[in-house]
Scaffold this active site. Structure first.
Site: not given
Length: 399
Positions: A176-178
């Site tokens: 999700i961060d990426l």
């Protein structure tokens, strides 16, 4: 290589992963990324080890190295008025600002989007938060793991209920961060293109929660169309069959049949061409409906020979297949070596950017920076004399 973002300056106020991943992508494309870090401390991920690279003052966590190549590190404490003034001055000479603080947290320093865009209406300002700039959850902190759980991603990841180890699982990397970093970089590029036409900047509102729902893709669409909650299916696919690992005589092999033509080839290769005419298996919807019957038939044939033998024949027949590698095996794969995926940069071994323009890798030439290693350089570009830098250092406003 002529870098497409050459001449674009990005002021990076972000830390950890989503923001740094975004700005690393921009750096790979040629932007001058100035990373602002707390003196003496830096980005949290500098300390997220083991594993570590280097010793003593040179020690840095491998985690930090993954997301910070191509940047210049400037150590400024903007909680101090003098430090905040420096960052505002740097913003005034930047095209883009990226930050991932809680909503409203930068206002007291005059570094919020309204303040900086009032001073420079052409500024592209990107805010990355867990839940966005508005809504009932806007003041909550957002972490990838929590968002994976809240978004439903973990509910469709892992072995199904009733199977050994059947429970919701997080994805093995902070996906999700990426993806939030990648979506934000795309929005920044779009805003820069628009600015080139209209002269107007933008405030980009990126939320991990929004991104995680978008990433559900066909699974979200399945839920919306069917009205049913998608279950966990382990390594099988909800919409395609056969599309999973199969145990051969020695180890698992993934076979991913994407259409009826490929299935007919697979059936013939396994010595059962009649499967392609069987009404239970002739079409993908039929195979999905009858997967419980089909999969054991395929497994029985594959168990007769090794994965290497089967893979050679599947590959020659144009049937998508592949092994389940470890990370180290994947990084050492002949294709990875040919494409020069792993690069030596300064004293580090890193995975380079996957982007290629006109056949040339888009990876930056600058290694991940030491904390504050570019402070003097960048502040000199801002016009600060050495005596002024010494004064600010004595005030602990810079490192």
């Amino acid at each position: 290589m002529n870098k497409p973002l050459s001449g674009i300056r990005v002021l990076d106020l972000s830390r950890v992963l989503a923001g740094p991943w975004c700005t690393q992508l921009l750096a790979d494309l040629g932007a001058d990324v100035i990373k602002i870090e707390r003196p003496g401390v830096g980005d949290d991920t500098r300390h997220w080890g083991p594993p570590w690279h280097g010793e003593g003052e040179e020690r840095v966590a491998a985690y930090f190295l993954a997301a910070n190549r191509g940047k210049r590190s400037v150590a400024i404490d903007f909680s101090k008025p003098e430090g905040a003034d420096l960052v505002r001055r740097l913003a005034g000479k930047s095209d883009v600002v990226v930050e991932n603080f809680k909503v409203g947290a930068l206002k007291k320093f005059g570094l919020d989007p309204d303040s900086l865009r009032t001073a420079d209406p052409q500024l592209v300002y990107a805010s990355i938060t867990g839940f966005g700039q508005d809504g009932p959850y806007k003041d909550r902190a957002g972490y990838d793991y929590i968002i994976q759980g809240m978004s439903g991603l973990m509910s469709i990841t892992g072995q199904p209920d009733g199977a050994p180890g059947g429970e919701p699982m997080r994805v093995g990397v902070a996906v999700i961060d990426l993806f939030t970093g990648m979506y934000t970089a795309s929005a920044i590029l779009a805003a820069l293109v628009r600015r080139g036409v209209s002269g107007e900047g933008a405030h980009i509102d990126s939320a991990l929660f929004d991104v995680s729902l978008a990433l559900l893709a066909n699974q979200a669409s399945n839920a919306l169309v069917s009205g049913q909650t998608p279950p966990r299916q382990g390594n099988t696919h909800p919409n395609i069959a056969p599309y999973q690992p199969f145990q051969t005589a020695d180890q698992p092999l993934i076979i991913a049949v994407g259409n009826d033509r490929q299935f007919a080839k697979l059936a013939a290769l396994l010595g059962a061409p009649e499967w392609a005419q069987d009404e239970r298996f002739a079409t993908n919807p039929a195979r999905v409906a009858n997967r419980a019957t089909l999969i054991p038939l395929i497994e029985a044939r594959l168990a007769e020979r090794s994965a290497a033998d089967w893979f050679a024949e599947l590959d020659a027949a144009g049937i998508p297949a592949g092994p389940i590698n470890t990370v180290s095996q994947a990084l050492g794969d002949p294709q990875a070596a040919y494409r020069q995926v792993v690069e030596e940069m300064d004293r580090y071994r890193l995975v380079r950017s996957p982007l290629r323009l006109d056949g040339e890798p888009a990876s930056s030439t600058l290694p991940p920076p030491r904390l504050g290693s570019h402070t003097a350089e960048v502040l000199a570009e801002l016009g600060l004399e050495e005596s002024e830098r010494d004064r600010l250092k004595a005030l602990n406003a810079i490192g």
